[in-house]
Design an enzyme around this catalytic site. Structure first.
Site, PDB file in Angstrom:
ATOM      1  N   GLU A 126       0.847  -1.194   0.000  1.00 45.37           N
ATOM      2  CA  GLU A 126       0.000   0.000   0.000  1.00 45.37           C
ATOM      3  C   GLU A 126       0.877   1.236   0.000  1.00 45.37           C
ATOM      4  O   GLU A 126       1.855   1.321   0.743  1.00 45.37           O
ATOM      5  CB  GLU A 126      -0.898   0.047   1.254  1.00 45.37           C
ATOM      6  CG  GLU A 126      -1.946  -1.027   1.363  1.00 45.37           C
ATOM      7  CD  GLU A 126      -2.790  -0.872   2.624  1.00 45.37           C
ATOM      8  OE1 GLU A 126      -2.623   0.155   3.337  1.00 45.37           O
ATOM      9  OE2 GLU A 126      -3.599  -1.766   2.904  1.00 45.37           O
ATOM     10  N   GLU A 146     -13.857   5.111   0.790  1.00 34.34           N
ATOM     11  CA  GLU A 146     -14.730   4.148   1.468  1.00 34.34           C
ATOM     12  C   GLU A 146     -15.319   4.792   2.725  1.00 34.34           C
ATOM     13  O   GLU A 146     -14.602   5.024   3.697  1.00 34.34           O
ATOM     14  CB  GLU A 146     -13.950   2.887   1.817  1.00 34.34           C
ATOM     15  CG  GLU A 146     -13.387   2.170   0.594  1.00 34.34           C
ATOM     16  CD  GLU A 146     -12.387   1.087   0.967  1.00 34.34           C
ATOM     17  OE1 GLU A 146     -12.778   0.129   1.648  1.00 34.34           O
ATOM     18  OE2 GLU A 146     -11.206   1.221   0.597  1.00 34.34           O
ATOM     19  N   LYS A 181     -15.092   3.270   6.665  1.00 34.84           N
ATOM     20  CA  LYS A 181     -13.852   3.000   7.390  1.00 34.84           C
ATOM     21  C   LYS A 181     -13.819   3.863   8.649  1.00 34.84           C
ATOM     22  O   LYS A 181     -14.038   5.076   8.589  1.00 34.84           O
ATOM     23  CB  LYS A 181     -12.634   3.308   6.517  1.00 34.84           C
ATOM     24  CG  LYS A 181     -12.457   2.351   5.347  1.00 34.84           C
ATOM     25  CD  LYS A 181     -11.128   2.559   4.667  1.00 34.84           C
ATOM     26  CE  LYS A 181      -9.992   2.094   5.549  1.00 34.84           C
ATOM     27  NZ  LYS A 181      -8.679   2.248   4.887  1.00 34.84           N
ATOM     28  N   GLU A 215      -8.993   8.358   6.622  1.00 37.93           N
ATOM     29  CA  GLU A 215      -9.240   6.934   6.379  1.00 37.93           C
ATOM     30  C   GLU A 215     -10.293   6.712   5.300  1.00 37.93           C
ATOM     31  O   GLU A 215     -10.285   5.677   4.625  1.00 37.93           O
ATOM     32  CB  GLU A 215      -9.663   6.243   7.671  1.00 37.93           C
ATOM     33  CG  GLU A 215      -8.548   6.036   8.671  1.00 37.93           C
ATOM     34  CD  GLU A 215      -7.462   5.128   8.135  1.00 37.93           C
ATOM     35  OE1 GLU A 215      -7.786   4.012   7.691  1.00 37.93           O
ATOM     36  OE2 GLU A 215      -6.290   5.551   8.140  1.00 37.93           O
TER      37      GLU A 215
END
Length: 476
Positions: free
Chosen positions: A274, A330, A333, A339
């Site tokens: 990542e 998203e 999260k 985040e």
């Protein structure tokens, strides 16, 4: 991405830069990969997401579990696939080889070879959680060994087995040449792990986020150094290795390489599980904006698509798989606002910013980006209020549960909204939730509390106080 860290594709965007083929089986990536997470209630279907992946030119995708719907959608696409094995089953897999065999039989054999699985990553950043030290850490390598044997037993021989670690696996990372693993994991976990990776010719997968390093220490690390844009006068010279660094990512990767070398495994290859930059965040989160996210990822593509490969100063010319985080923003999260804002694309498919991940588009050809508005720490006051919208407000159960949680933490969190209190009226669930969310967050934010409440809360610069009802606030 906790950095749990606590811990990937969409219309009209060619998502991933060409990456020349690696020689070893299980590791030949023609293009960069992307992390496809599903922690959102507004994301396209698996079939739609994979269709977008293909239309965008992605060469690989990393998913966070063996989701059958996603795997079915990936069948026949020739996309190289990396699958993560959930943290919670590691002890079982490490203790029982037959369970590892059953996992492979259930989650891989029905899809292979139609799905081109190339990596199985056993666990996600487990060394970042000291709470797992006794229950999970000792079983990591045994689980990897059992999975590896199960793959062979099922005649699946093109899949490399590894795991992912965050940068906090290192006890020392500066200067890069002094890189060393934490003393609590170096011998019991890392050495046997590296022995396994060396024997199987697999990769050490690292989650490397220059954003996190810079944002935690912006007064000492230059932003342009983190974004690959620093001029040569700001290069870093490592006195131990005599190597010169032009960017923070190389510095981080070489610290990991030095740590592996310190244990006698300097030949183990590395992959980036990542990396990325958030396109937005909370008011008190520095540098999370479209300008910086586009700059980082555009420059990352240019660097990783260059041929001959640049590698790093300590590993010149090294080729490594790289997965950008992430495909979508998203919204479910947990944690701080960043985040939920790592996506190259918004859930509906629109690009968060223009980027050509083929590596062919010159940086100078992009239209000007919006100026960054939060590259300096926000100095004003911030409040945390109900922000779930009309749909969330109608869900009295969810709002009530969040209100009860905030009020249940003690310290007089909700005294003002009790009958007779200055904030009791208006006596509505939403009004009381706003006061409770703010009171809780102001009391506990220094201890890591976030303004989220399962998506029901948001930060604001506007003081929500009214009449005699005063909302507390601490200056940043």
């Amino acid at each position: 991405m906790l950095r749990h860290r606590e811990m990937a594709l969409l219309p009209l965007l060619i998502l991933l830069c060409f990456f020349s083929s690696l020689a070893a089986k299980g590791g030949s990536f023609a293009r960069l990969g992307i992390n496809y997470g599903t922690l959102g209630d507004d994301l396209p279907s698996a079939a739609r997401s994979v269709a977008l992946l293909r239309s965008l030119g992605a060469g690989a995708v990393k998913i966070y579990d063996a989701n059958p719907a996603i795997l079915r959608a990936l069948a026949g696409t020739r996309l190289r696939v990396s699958i993560m094995v959930p943290n919670e089953i590691i002890p079982s897999l490490g203790n029982n080889a037959s369970l590892a065999d059953a996992w492979v039989a259930a989650y891989l054999t029905p899809f292979c070879p139609a799905v081109r699985v190339r990596y199985l990553l056993v666990g996600n950043e487990i060394l970042s959680y000291t709470s797992l030290a006794n229950s999970t850490w000792p079983f990591l390598v045994p689980a990897m060994v059992n999975i590896h044997r199960a793959l062979i037993a099922h005649s699946i021989r093109d899949v490399k087995v590894s795991t992912t670690f965050a940068m906090d696996a290192l006890g020392t990372s500066f200067p890069p040449s002094a890189g060393a693993f934490r003393s609590d994991i170096a011998e019991p976990v890392i050495r046997p792990l590296l022995r396994f990776l060396h024997k199987t010719r697999s990769y050490y997968f690292v989650d490397a986020y220059p954003y996190l390093a810079w944002a935690s220490n912006p007064s000492s690390i230059r932003l342009d150094y983190a974004l690959f844009t620093a001029n040569s006068s700001f290069n870093y010279f490592d006195p131990g290795s005599k190597l010169t660094y032009t960017n923070l990512l190389d510095q981080m990767l070489d610290a990991v390489a030095a740590a592996m070398g310190r244990l006698g495994f300097g030949d183990v290859r590395m992959a980036v599980a990542e990396t990325g930059w958030p396109n937005a965040g909370d008011l008190d989160q520095i540098g999370a904006n479209v300008h910086n996210a586009a700059t980082y990822n555009r420059n990352l593509v240019q660097r990783m698509s260059a041929r001959p490969a640049a590698g790093t100063p300590a590993r010149p010319g090294a080729l490594m798989p790289v997965f950008i985080f992430s495909l979508y923003n998203e919204n479910q999260k947990p944690g701080p606002g960043t985040e939920r804002h790592w996506g190259l694309l918004y859930p509906h498919g629109k690009m968060a910013y223009d980027v050509d991940l083929s590596g062919r588009r010159p940086l100078a050809s992009y239209a000007p980006l919006p100026p960054p508005e939060n590259n300096e720490p926000y100095k004003g006051r911030i409040w945390c209020v109900f922000g779930g919208g009309r749909r969330a407000a109608s869900n009295a159960t969810a709002v009530g549960a969040a209100l009860a949680y905030a009020c249940g933490q003690g310290n007089g969190t909700c005294d003002a909204i009790r009958p007779g209190g200055p904030c009791h009226k208006p006596n509505t669930l939403v009004s009381h939730a706003s006061y409770a969310f703010n009171s809780y967050w102001q009391l506990f934010r220094r201890a890591g509390a976030t303004c989220f409440f399962d998506g029901l809360a948001l930060q604001t610069k506007t003081d929500p106080s009214y009449g005699s009802c005063k909302y507390r606030s601490l200056a940043n």
